[in-house]
Scaffold this motif. Structure first.
Motif, PDB file in Angstrom:
ATOM      1  N   ASN A  21      -6.103  19.929   2.445  1.00 46.41           N
ATOM      2  CA  ASN A  21      -4.936  19.184   1.990  1.00 46.41           C
ATOM      3  C   ASN A  21      -4.481  18.191   3.055  1.00 46.41           C
ATOM      4  OD1 ASN A  21      -2.977  18.709  -0.043  1.00 46.41           O
ATOM      5  ND2 ASN A  21      -1.456  19.674   1.297  1.00 46.41           N
ATOM      6  N   ALA A  24      -6.858  15.271   3.155  1.00 50.08           N
ATOM      7  CA  ALA A  24      -6.624  14.364   2.029  1.00 50.08           C
ATOM      8  C   ALA A  24      -5.375  13.526   2.268  1.00 50.08           C
ATOM      9  CB  ALA A  24      -6.494  15.154   0.735  1.00 50.08           C
ATOM     10  N   THR A  25      -4.338  14.157   2.796  1.00 51.77           N
ATOM     11  CA  THR A  25      -3.097  13.425   3.065  1.00 51.77           C
ATOM     12  C   THR A  25      -3.333  12.300   4.067  1.00 51.77           C
ATOM     13  OG1 THR A  25      -1.916  15.481   2.722  1.00 51.77           O
ATOM     14  CG2 THR A  25      -0.692  13.679   3.740  1.00 51.77           C
ATOM     15  N   LEU A  27      -6.178  10.846   4.735  1.00 57.25           N
ATOM     16  CA  LEU A  27      -7.009   9.816   4.110  1.00 57.25           C
ATOM     17  C   LEU A  27      -6.169   8.914   3.207  1.00 57.25           C
ATOM     18  CD1 LEU A  27     -10.339  11.634   3.188  1.00 57.25           C
ATOM     19  CD2 LEU A  27      -9.936   9.891   4.933  1.00 57.25           C
ATOM     20  N   ALA A  28      -5.239   9.530   2.446  1.00 55.34           N
ATOM     21  CA  ALA A  28      -4.394   8.736   1.547  1.00 55.34           C
ATOM     22  C   ALA A  28      -3.530   7.781   2.352  1.00 55.34           C
ATOM     23  CB  ALA A  28      -3.527   9.655   0.692  1.00 55.34           C
ATOM     24  N   LEU A  29      -2.980   8.285   3.456  1.00 55.61           N
ATOM     25  CA  LEU A  29      -2.174   7.423   4.323  1.00 55.61           C
ATOM     26  C   LEU A  29      -3.017   6.281   4.874  1.00 55.61           C
ATOM     27  CD1 LEU A  29       0.101   9.849   6.354  1.00 55.61           C
ATOM     28  CD2 LEU A  29       0.829   7.780   5.172  1.00 55.61           C
ATOM     29  N   ALA A  31      -5.732   5.003   3.587  1.00 55.84           N
ATOM     30  CA  ALA A  31      -6.065   4.053   2.522  1.00 55.84           C
ATOM     31  C   ALA A  31      -4.902   3.100   2.276  1.00 55.84           C
ATOM     32  CB  ALA A  31      -6.422   4.802   1.239  1.00 55.84           C
ATOM     33  N   THR A  32      -3.697   3.649   2.214  1.00 54.88           N
ATOM     34  CA  THR A  32      -2.532   2.790   2.002  1.00 54.88           C
ATOM     35  C   THR A  32      -2.377   1.822   3.164  1.00 54.88           C
ATOM     36  OG1 THR A  32      -1.531   4.701   0.930  1.00 54.88           O
ATOM     37  CG2 THR A  32      -0.103   2.816   1.359  1.00 54.88           C
ATOM     38  N   ILE A  34      -4.767   0.673   5.002  1.00 56.44           N
ATOM     39  CA  ILE A  34      -5.799  -0.361   4.870  1.00 56.44           C
ATOM     40  C   ILE A  34      -5.352  -1.421   3.859  1.00 56.44           C
ATOM     41  CG2 ILE A  34      -8.126  -0.803   3.994  1.00 56.44           C
ATOM     42  CD1 ILE A  34      -8.974   1.856   5.203  1.00 56.44           C
ATOM     43  N   GLY A  35      -4.865  -0.942   2.700  1.00 53.39           N
ATOM     44  CA  GLY A  35      -4.428  -1.883   1.659  1.00 53.39           C
ATOM     45  C   GLY A  35      -3.338  -2.813   2.147  1.00 53.39           C
ATOM     46  N   LEU A  36      -2.311  -2.237   2.757  1.00 53.42           N
ATOM     47  CA  LEU A  36      -1.214  -3.068   3.251  1.00 53.42           C
ATOM     48  C   LEU A  36      -1.663  -3.919   4.428  1.00 53.42           C
ATOM     49  CD1 LEU A  36       1.751  -0.542   3.075  1.00 53.42           C
ATOM     50  CD2 LEU A  36       1.187  -2.380   1.497  1.00 53.42           C
TER      51      LEU A  36
ATOM     52  N   ILE B 114     -10.733   3.936  -1.957  1.00 54.63           N
ATOM     53  CA  ILE B 114      -9.483   3.492  -1.319  1.00 54.63           C
ATOM     54  C   ILE B 114      -8.390   3.314  -2.368  1.00 54.63           C
ATOM     55  CG2 ILE B 114      -8.389   1.651   0.019  1.00 54.63           C
ATOM     56  CD1 ILE B 114     -10.987   1.198   1.454  1.00 54.63           C
ATOM     57  N   MET B 117      -7.159   6.669  -3.550  1.00 54.49           N
ATOM     58  CA  MET B 117      -6.353   7.363  -2.549  1.00 54.49           C
ATOM     59  C   MET B 117      -4.959   6.734  -2.450  1.00 54.49           C
ATOM     60  SD  MET B 117      -7.860   9.945  -1.607  1.00 54.49           S
ATOM     61  CE  MET B 117      -7.462  10.745  -0.076  1.00 54.49           C
ATOM     62  N   ILE B 118      -4.873   5.409  -2.601  1.00 57.12           N
ATOM     63  CA  ILE B 118      -3.554   4.771  -2.573  1.00 57.12           C
ATOM     64  C   ILE B 118      -2.728   5.243  -3.770  1.00 57.12           C
ATOM     65  CG2 ILE B 118      -2.291   2.585  -2.657  1.00 57.12           C
ATOM     66  CD1 ILE B 118      -4.583   1.249  -1.234  1.00 57.12           C
ATOM     67  N   PHE B 120      -3.041   8.082  -5.298  1.00 56.74           N
ATOM     68  CA  PHE B 120      -2.676   9.460  -4.961  1.00 56.74           C
ATOM     69  C   PHE B 120      -1.457   9.468  -4.038  1.00 56.74           C
ATOM     70  CE2 PHE B 120      -3.754  12.820  -1.609  1.00 56.74           C
ATOM     71  CZ  PHE B 120      -3.075  13.829  -2.257  1.00 56.74           C
ATOM     72  N   PHE B 121      -1.503   8.600  -3.015  1.00 59.51           N
ATOM     73  CA  PHE B 121      -0.370   8.503  -2.095  1.00 59.51           C
ATOM     74  C   PHE B 121       0.900   8.084  -2.832  1.00 59.51           C
ATOM     75  CE2 PHE B 121       2.288   5.892   0.719  1.00 59.51           C
ATOM     76  CZ  PHE B 121       2.551   6.799   1.718  1.00 59.51           C
ATOM     77  N   LEU B 125       2.638  11.656  -2.695  1.00 60.60           N
ATOM     78  CA  LEU B 125       3.065  11.852  -1.305  1.00 60.60           C
ATOM     79  C   LEU B 125       4.224  10.959  -0.891  1.00 60.60           C
ATOM     80  CD1 LEU B 125      -0.485  11.977   0.295  1.00 60.60           C
ATOM     81  CD2 LEU B 125       0.994  13.916  -0.170  1.00 60.60           C
ATOM     82  N   ILE B 138       1.012  -4.045  -2.854  1.00 62.06           N
ATOM     83  CA  ILE B 138      -0.402  -3.945  -3.253  1.00 62.06           C
ATOM     84  C   ILE B 138      -0.681  -4.910  -4.403  1.00 62.06           C
ATOM     85  CG2 ILE B 138      -2.180  -2.419  -4.193  1.00 62.06           C
ATOM     86  CD1 ILE B 138      -1.584  -1.571  -1.437  1.00 62.06           C
ATOM     87  N   LEU B 141      -1.457  -8.479  -3.537  1.00 63.30           N
ATOM     88  CA  LEU B 141      -2.860  -8.750  -3.214  1.00 63.30           C
ATOM     89  C   LEU B 141      -3.573  -9.331  -4.425  1.00 63.30           C
ATOM     90  CD1 LEU B 141      -4.245  -5.740  -1.141  1.00 63.30           C
ATOM     91  CD2 LEU B 141      -4.279  -8.116  -0.463  1.00 63.30           C
ATOM     92  N   LEU B 204      -9.152  -4.172  -5.351  1.00 62.13           N
ATOM     93  CA  LEU B 204      -8.387  -2.978  -4.992  1.00 62.13           C
ATOM     94  C   LEU B 204      -7.081  -2.837  -5.795  1.00 62.13           C
ATOM     95  CD1 LEU B 204      -8.308  -0.620  -2.945  1.00 62.13           C
ATOM     96  CD2 LEU B 204      -7.089  -2.122  -1.392  1.00 62.13           C
ATOM     97  N   TRP B 234      -3.196  18.200  -2.820  1.00 64.31           N
ATOM     98  CA  TRP B 234      -4.524  17.647  -3.039  1.00 64.31           C
ATOM     99  C   TRP B 234      -5.226  18.362  -4.187  1.00 64.31           C
ATOM    100  CZ3 TRP B 234      -7.563  13.851  -2.996  1.00 64.31           C
ATOM    101  CH2 TRP B 234      -8.952  14.011  -3.043  1.00 64.31           C
TER     102      TRP B 234
END
Lengths: 289, 338
Positions: A21, A24-25, A27-29, A31-32, A34-36, B114, B117-118, B120-121, B125, B138, B141, B204, B234
């Protein structure tokens, strides 16, 4: 003893699940992030490069020959003309089609088919639209023209406007239509006087989004409106546009041209972002009222 | 309700009432006119709706008509030939099709995990107050025009890759067995990998925003039940949310794939426009759209032009199929939610 071992097994399994868990958390952070991060990187570079070339001359002078200073007046003007042309041609068709789908034929087979096809047109490759307009306008007319560019962009406007018009008219409460009908208002007047008014903000948003979409489009203009180094208001001749000039200047070996390309890119991006923010604000106010 | 609307409604109501008494004939005339106008408006909107269908058919027909000379000359060989020589007028679509598929594949390889996962976040989260700002960022973009990605890719991203990632890949994976050839050759900067990565950034937002929407549509009861059993965040996402939202997520991915396949400007800047099939993903290549964008205005001779239009036809058919599948899947999940 056995109990103790079972307990240990359970504990280690818990630990494994919690670890997964946590991974995964993270990785999610990431990914976000990376996007931003990309957004910041791209906008940052754009602001940095674009602003260093920004001056009054950009808006008052014509595109220069290689190695000289100049501005972007003719491509800015050309882009405005093409956009206006596309909106004038595309919006009425889009609104009428959307009206049929939401008002007359909400449960028709025709509506279902048109919606499906329209959604595909919405994301179809824009370069294919350029080829299409080349085939039906440029080749028969024998020359590139601003008119062809405007029609090419109009083809991209239509699906956006159809989609939003249909969505927004569907949201108009039926009570309004019933009230209008009950006082004897014909269907067409109910639609144009009542429904259009109620859905006005949303429909305007659609047009703004369409303008945002086409103002950065390059591919459909490459072989329709082509480019023009000089000031031209003739719709029957090639006309300059910002995206095409950026394309040409950015790929050139001249530093002045590359700087102008960055500045042009900044202008387009700011225009597009301003349009989408306005559209968002419009939707927000429409929801409140 | 503003005053002008109620006035115009009242006007008509009054006019009709006044017409009843004096002359039945003129009342009938007015009603006839209204009926006529009504029917005319209805037919006008119907024509516009059919116009959308005509538009799509016209695109297909004109592309087919334009590509007939090339298809007649090369036949089926056009699809499988690797040669592209404007001087001798021999054209084959394979390098462009290959480049299109490979760059899109690279893009999806990075954008799908990616993007998911975003999502999911954002759904599980992220604190509530941060969701909207990050979601909007996002989506911004997606609003940036593709030519901006192109110019950024050419001046910033490609040189960066040339100095960092590509030498690293060549030095490490380039010597590995089996996959070594994929990372061979000198670091050009521009090439298939660069184009694929730019495409990944571009698509993305599509994956993220659609997956977020379908994740949010998962009934809370299902998630709460799983949490009640003691599942971690998760595990809930992986075993409850994802299976439930599967169709929608695949729809979003197909939509993004459709975009990646047809994207022109961002790719044209960084692909290198080389008509060959290289084993290395670091080598320059070309895609269908980049070939058309680069060569169409300079194409001399009917056969050359026709070959480019035939490429456009292939691209349109591929994206049409991908987008149709995407829309069908999204329609299915919309029905289930709605």
């Amino acid at each position: 003893m056995a109990e103790h071992m079972a307990e240990q097994l359970l504990q280690s399994r818990y630990r494994g699940r919690r670890r997964r868990n946590a991974v995964a958390t993270v990785l999610a952070l990431a990914a976000t992030g990376i996007g931003l991060g990309w957004l910041v990187l791209i906008l940052g570079e754009l602001l940095w490069q674009g602003f260093s070339g920004l001056s009054l001359a950009v808006f008052t002078e014509m595109t220069p020959p290689p190695g000289a200073a100049g501005g972007l007046l003719n491509p800015i003007f050309g882009s405005l003309i093409l956009t206006v042309l596309a909106v004038i041609i595309g919006t009425p068709i889009g609104i009428l089609a959307g009206t049929y789908m939401a008002e007359y034929g909400r449960h028709d087979v025709l509506t279902t088919v048109v919606r499906f096809i329209n959604d595909i047109l919405l994301s179809a490759p824009s370069i294919v639209v350029g080829l299409f307009i080349y085939e039906i306008m440029v080749a028969p007319m024998g020359h590139f023209s601003g008119l062809a560019g405007g029609v090419a962009l109009a083809v991209l406007v239509i699906p956006v406007v159809v989609r939003t018009t249909e969505d927004m008219l569907t949201l108009v409460p039926n009570a309004l239509r019933e009230a209008a009908t009950s006082i004897g208002l014909p269907r067409s007047l109910t639609i144009t006087r009542i429904c259009y008014r109620a859905a006005r903000a949303g429909m305007l948003t659609g047009v703004l989004l369409a303008v945002a979409r086409i103002s950065g489009e390059t591919a459909p203009l490459l072989f329709t409106s082509l480019n023009n180094q000089f000031w031209s208001t003739n719709l029957n001749a090639p006309i300059s546009s910002l995206p095409v000039v950026i394309f040409q200047f950015a790929l050139s070996p001249y530093k002045d041209w590359q700087a102008l390309a960055w500045t042009g890119a900044l202008i387009i991006t700011m225009a597009v972002l301003a349009l989408s923010i306005t559209a968002r604000a419009l939707v927000a106010t429409g929801k409140q009222s | 309700m503003d005053s002008s609307r109620s006035q115009s409604v009242a006007d008509i109501a009054i006019r009709e009432r006044d017409l009843i008494a004096p002359a039945a004939g003129s009342r009938a005339r007015v009603l006839d006119r209204l009926r006529l106008g009504d029917a005319a408006f209805r037919q006008l909107t119907r024509a516009a709706a059919i116009g959308v269908l005509v538009l799509l058919s016209a695109v297909i027909i004109s592309l087919i008509r334009g590509s007939i000379p090339a298809l007649k000359t090369f036949g089926f060989g056009f699809l499988v030939s690797e040669r592209w020589n404007p001087v001798t007028e021999i054209f084959g679509a394979l390098p462009a099709v290959y480049g299109t598929v490979i760059t899109s594949f690279i893009a999806m390889l990075f954008a799908v995990p990616i993007g998911l996962m975003i999502a999911f976040f954002l759904t599980e989260l992220c604190p509530k107050w941060l969701r909207r700002p990050i979601g909007i960022a996002i989506e911004l973009l997606a609003g940036i025009p593709s030519i901006i990605y192109g110019i950024w890719g050419l001046f910033v991203f490609a040189p960066f890759l040339q100095e960092t990632l590509q030498p690293f890949l060549i030095g490490t994976l380039g010597n590995a067995p089996l996959i070594g050839p994929l990372f061979g050759g000198p670091p050009y900067g521009i090439g298939m990998l660069t184009a694929g990565l730019i495409l990944a950034i571009m698509v993305l937002p599509f994956i993220t925003s659609i997956s977020r929407d379908v994740f949010e549509a998962v009934p809370a009861v299902l998630k709460e039940a799983a949490y009640g059993l003691g599942c971690t965040t998760w595990e809930v996402t992986r075993n409850v949310v994802l299976p439930y939202a599967r169709v929608g997520v695949i729809g979003g991915i197909m939509l993004a794939l459709g975009r990646a396949l047809g994207e022109t400007m961002a790719v044209t800047f960084v692909i290198g426009n080389a008509h060959r099939i290289s084993a290395s993903i670091l080598a320059p290549g070309t895609t269908i759209s980049a070939t058309i964008a680069n060569e169409f205005t300079e194409a001399v001779g009917d056969l050359y032009t026709s070959a480019l239009i035939a490429l456009g036809l292939i691209l349109f058919v591929i994206t049409f199929i991908v987008l149709a599948i995407a829309r069908y899947l999204l329609l299915r999940i919309e029905r289930r939610i709605g």
